[in-house]
Write a protein that holds these residues in place. Sequence first.
Motif, PDB file in Angstrom:
ATOM      1  N   GLU A 161       0.804  -1.219   0.000  1.00  0.00           N
ATOM      2  CA  GLU A 161       0.000   0.000   0.000  1.00  0.00           C
ATOM      3  C   GLU A 161       0.838   1.271   0.000  1.00  0.00           C
ATOM      4  O   GLU A 161       0.344   2.329  -0.368  1.00  0.00           O
ATOM      5  CB  GLU A 161      -0.919  -0.014   1.220  1.00  0.00           C
ATOM      6  CG  GLU A 161      -1.880  -1.199   1.198  1.00  0.00           C
ATOM      7  CD  GLU A 161      -2.908  -1.116   2.309  1.00  0.00           C
ATOM      8  OE1 GLU A 161      -2.818  -0.161   3.107  1.00  0.00           O
ATOM      9  OE2 GLU A 161      -3.784  -1.966   2.369  1.00  0.00           O
ATOM     10  N   ASP A 162       2.108   1.201   0.448  1.00  0.00           N
ATOM     11  CA  ASP A 162       2.957   2.390   0.474  1.00  0.00           C
ATOM     12  C   ASP A 162       3.517   2.639  -0.928  1.00  0.00           C
ATOM     13  O   ASP A 162       4.235   1.812  -1.482  1.00  0.00           O
ATOM     14  CB  ASP A 162       4.112   2.169   1.461  1.00  0.00           C
ATOM     15  CG  ASP A 162       4.937   3.437   1.651  1.00  0.00           C
ATOM     16  OD1 ASP A 162       4.672   4.436   0.958  1.00  0.00           O
ATOM     17  OD2 ASP A 162       5.860   3.415   2.495  1.00  0.00           O
ATOM     18  N   PRO A 163       3.215   3.791  -1.566  1.00  0.00           N
ATOM     19  CA  PRO A 163       3.718   4.075  -2.914  1.00  0.00           C
ATOM     20  C   PRO A 163       5.252   4.074  -2.987  1.00  0.00           C
ATOM     21  O   PRO A 163       5.828   3.617  -3.959  1.00  0.00           O
ATOM     22  CB  PRO A 163       3.154   5.466  -3.217  1.00  0.00           C
ATOM     23  CG  PRO A 163       1.982   5.615  -2.315  1.00  0.00           C
ATOM     24  CD  PRO A 163       2.316   4.861  -1.068  1.00  0.00           C
ATOM     25  N   LEU A 164       5.910   4.605  -1.944  1.00  0.00           N
ATOM     26  CA  LEU A 164       7.365   4.629  -1.948  1.00  0.00           C
ATOM     27  C   LEU A 164       7.937   3.222  -1.900  1.00  0.00           C
ATOM     28  O   LEU A 164       8.940   2.920  -2.552  1.00  0.00           O
ATOM     29  CB  LEU A 164       7.878   5.442  -0.745  1.00  0.00           C
ATOM     30  CG  LEU A 164       9.399   5.600  -0.650  1.00  0.00           C
ATOM     31  CD1 LEU A 164       9.952   6.283  -1.891  1.00  0.00           C
ATOM     32  CD2 LEU A 164       9.771   6.369   0.609  1.00  0.00           C
ATOM     33  N   MET A 165       7.287   2.327  -1.163  1.00  0.00           N
ATOM     34  CA  MET A 165       7.752   0.952  -1.087  1.00  0.00           C
ATOM     35  C   MET A 165       7.586   0.251  -2.434  1.00  0.00           C
ATOM     36  O   MET A 165       8.434  -0.555  -2.830  1.00  0.00           O
ATOM     37  CB  MET A 165       6.995   0.206   0.010  1.00  0.00           C
ATOM     38  CG  MET A 165       7.478  -1.218   0.227  1.00  0.00           C
ATOM     39  SD  MET A 165       9.236  -1.270   0.632  1.00  0.00           S
ATOM     40  CE  MET A 165       9.223  -0.387   2.184  1.00  0.00           C
TER      41      MET A 165
END
Length: 545
Positions: A216-220
């Motif tokens: 869910e984390d865009p950076l991840m």
Amino acid sequence: MTWEELVDDEGRVYYYNSKTEETQWGRPEDFTSEDSKIDKLLAKGQWSRFVTDEGEVYYFNEKTEESVWELPEEVQRKLKEGNDEVTTREGEGKEEDTKEVENIEPSKESDDHTAVNWEESENTEGSKRKVKKSQANDIVGLKELLRGSDEGERSMIRVDDDRMKDVEDHEGIRDEEDYSKQDFIEMLKEKGVDSSWSFTKVMESCIEDPRYWRIEDPLMRKQMHEIYLIGKADEEFKKVENSKEAYRNTFTEVLKKHDVKYYTQWKTCVREIIDESIFSLIPTSLKREFFDEYVGRLRLEHDSEQKKIREQQLDKLTEQLTPAIKYDSSFEKLLESVDLEKKYPALSKLDVLTLYENVIKDREAEFEDRLRENEKLNYRMDRRARDQFRSLLEELPKKKGIKYSATLKWSELLTYIRDEEAFIELCGHQGSSAIDFYWDIIDRENQLIRTKKDLCRQVLSANKLDIGGFDDDVDRFKEKMKEVGGSNGTITDEFSDEDYKLVFELLKEDEKPTATKRKHETEETSGSPDQKKSRLATMGYGAIR
């Protein structure tokens, strides 16, 4: 300001352009120290930022004199405590566009994954070495990537309320995250993502796949995309290397088949192997590289073999000529005795000349060594002979009754020493001769006479006597000197009759008028040898006037 200063998990600073979505390690030219929060924190901690000649950044503490490659921990801690967006960047939506980090973009691959782009593989080899640490985060070890995440980072992950209720254990969350990452990587493989895909294209292609939203984390998601590209680059690099090695081996066998020599030119080789099937499969630059490698190895082998043969022939020639070379040996005659073309084809006339000069130098060195040894031996023998003769002269007055005086003649001394062994031994040696020792005796006696003459002159002066008043009567002079000089101790019994006679003549000589002296000196200079000899016989050899 379009550039942002960020820090990765390993403490390395990189820069992100929010306008062009470009990411790079080096500091942009339009990004100054005033724009850098990190530089301000470094200055507070007495840290300074430096760049090596290779472009690598390191940090130096002026107080502790410590140097580190990564951003100092105290600066990272202050950035984290101040909630600065340096180490992480929160995505603002699902449509986040980004580009790959410079210097880690792998080479491209065609759709069927069979053609190898040689030029790109060579150009990107250095880049792959620079990301060696990042490659350690391979797909199998993705579990370790987020284990350092704290509670604040995990709060950014959006999960369903029902799902959060079921998770009671922190390790369970980590396992679920690991599965999500593995699914994300599998999704990228199925979609055929390669290095030419930007993250925007990945989102457009995979946005409808449920596996995309499990992270869910865009950076991840962006980080997982970069990790996938690194692994892909490794695979392509290995494929290029393996393919290149296979082509090298095949091409080498072709060169051996056509008997390519170390002196074969490339143009000649091309005409020989142009009909081989492998010739049309390899790029020209690579064929030339393989050819140069093969010919270079042959040349080294040939040079090594020739060097070995030359050393063997040179040793054999040295063994043959060394005994024959003498001090007066002629090089021309020596060269005529050597059959270079048949026996020593690897050698030249220069080699023979060098050998000749070396042997002559050795001969000269041996001769000089023997000469020095002989000189030392002769010097010791000469010194021993001189010492023995000196001892003989000291013993003569006691043994033979001779009395040394300023009037002693060489012929008189010779009668005493002619048959002595010390005299005979001295005659054949260098250095001082017997007659030199004789003149030493005369000089010593003259010095004594000069002293006695001065004493007599003092007596005459003290008693107001004139040497001319004695005429030629030496006896009267002798008695007078004993009378007036003996009373005050000036004249002693050490004065012999010969001494009085010689002193009287010397004093009379000193009293002669200047003109008479000059005439007498002229007569001595221009007189015959017999006259000079007569004068010396009267005064004695070596008598000082």
